[in-house]
Design an enzyme around this catalytic site. Structure first.
Site, short mmCIF file in Angstrom:
data_model
loop_
_atom_site.label_atom_id
_atom_site.label_comp_id
_atom_site.label_asym_id
_atom_site.label_seq_id
_atom_site.Cartn_x
_atom_site.Cartn_y
_atom_site.Cartn_z
N HIS A 1 0.84 -1.19 0.00
CA HIS A 1 0.00 0.00 0.00
C HIS A 1 0.88 1.25 0.00
CE1 HIS A 1 -3.18 -2.75 0.96
NE2 HIS A 1 -4.04 -1.82 1.31
N GLU B 1 -2.06 6.81 -0.43
CA GLU B 1 -3.47 7.07 -0.09
C GLU B 1 -3.51 8.12 1.00
OE1 GLU B 1 -7.57 4.73 1.18
OE2 GLU B 1 -5.65 4.09 2.03
N ASP C 1 -12.54 -2.69 1.07
CA ASP C 1 -13.25 -3.33 2.19
C ASP C 1 -14.75 -3.08 2.04
OD1 ASP C 1 -10.99 -4.25 4.02
OD2 ASP C 1 -10.50 -2.12 3.80
#
Length: 362
Positions: free
Chosen positions: A221, A224, A303
């Site tokens: 990741h 973000e 999610d």
């Protein structure tokens, strides 16, 4: 040969991912695609969460028991803590083998309904190990459930083992070795999740070296909650070939050019970007800017349990909020397939299905 079945035609009953599709536009649920950014617990159906909580006598926070997606904003530490607390509460209902198998089976069913013929689901086995007999038994169970669900649904499914950047880098090395050990059982990559403002990517370089030297995909990741520098660190320090999220790369033309030239895919999750407060509204997500810059993209639901929408809904957002034509949606789907670890027969099948979808009259 990996079998990838054509997406099933939706029933007359509208689904929660149908968006505002009309008869003049092709149904994105019938567009074959790959799903490369889905977290294990976060894939759970809300109804399943409530049923498993009742089964195990778990008292859920009100935000998870109302039947509606919780209101989230994680751009500050307090907000991220609340998001993580809700995620941990949801994970606590997964307590035995039947729970794990149910989650994976239902995830596969939902993928098939959304037109996904290939899924790479991300799991941190340390989160489930205490209740499932340890790290190795936990991952073995997940992989066995994945194999079973793949055969039953026709959706090709593989696993990315993910380390937690909030934990010590030594823990990540343990997980990297575990991932390598099960590379012949369905593990195709190694990730790094949680708040990228905490735990610098370069601290996990040795774990990623273990994984990539064994042929696993590096897919951490970045970009973000932190800016373009976190994406650069994923590339330079971890050897990333895919970046989870990566949307903040749009703030740097130089970085976007590099991603395009090196064909490094960003796994963009439009719904969660807004739900977590990274952008105020859907139109602010730089999906169009990244696409037009030539950055390969793979839309993901992240999610769904917490953000309220699954994969097909992300394509609807690209269409309705970012002006993507059906031709451009088809290209997004192609990019997701090309960035996947699907074997060649599965890729060919999915890419042919995308062409067939586009050839149908709108």
């Amino acid at each position: 040969m990996e079998q990838v079945l054509a997406p099933s035609r939706p029933s007359d009953t509208p689904s929660d991912t149908s968006g505002t599709a009309s008869s003049t536009r092709r149904d994105v649920r019938l567009l074959p695609k790959a799903h490369l950014h889905l977290h294990f617990t976060g894939s759970m159906r809300p109804a399943t969460l409530l049923e498993l909580a009742e089964k195990h006598g778990v008292r859920l926070p009100e935000a998870l028991s109302s039947g509606e997606p919780p209101r989230l904003r994680a751009t500050d530490e307090r907000g991220w803590f609340r998001f993580q607390r809700l995620y941990d509460a949801a994970r606590s209902v997964l307590r035995d083998e039947d729970d794990i198998r149910r989650l994976v089976r239902e995830a596969a069913e939902d993928e098939r309904a959304d037109g996904s013929g290939w899924l790479e689901i991300q799991v941190d086995p340390t989160s489930y190990a205490p209740r499932l007999g340890g790290l190795i038994p936990a991952l073995e169970l997940v992989l066995d459930a994945v194999d079973e669900a793949s055969r039953e649904s026709g959706v090709g499914i593989r696993v990315l083992v993910a380390a937690n950047r909030m934990k010590h880098p030594l823990d990540a090395r343990t997980l990297a070795r575990l991932a390598v050990r099960f590379a012949d059982r369905g593990v195709v990559g190694f990730g790094l999740s949680n708040d990228e403002r905490r735990g610098l990517a370069r601290d996990f370089d040795r774990a990623f070296r273990i994984a990539t030297e064994a042929g696993l995909l590096a897919a951490p990741h970045g970009g973000e909650l932190a800016g373009p520098e976190s994406v650069r660190s994923c590339l330079d320090d971890l050897g990333a070939r895919r970046v989870g999220h990566g949307v903040r790369a749009a703030e740097s033309p130089v970085l976007m050019r590099r991603l395009a030239e090196e064909q490094i895919t960003c796994e963009v999750c439009p719904a969660s970007n807004v739900a977590l407060g990274v952008y105020e509204q859907q139109e602010d997500v730089p999906l169009r800017r990244l696409f037009d810059a030539g950055v390969p993209l793979a839309l993901g639901a992240d999610d769904p349990l917490l953000f309220g929408s699954r994969l097909a809904a992300q394509y609807e957002l690209a269409r309705d909020s970012h002006g993507f034509t059906d031709e451009e949606l088809a290209e997004l789907a192609r990019q997701s397939v090309r960035a996947s670890r699907a074997p060649e027969p599965a890729r060919v099948s999915l890419l042919s299905g995308i062409d067939a979808w586009l050839a149908q009259p709108a």
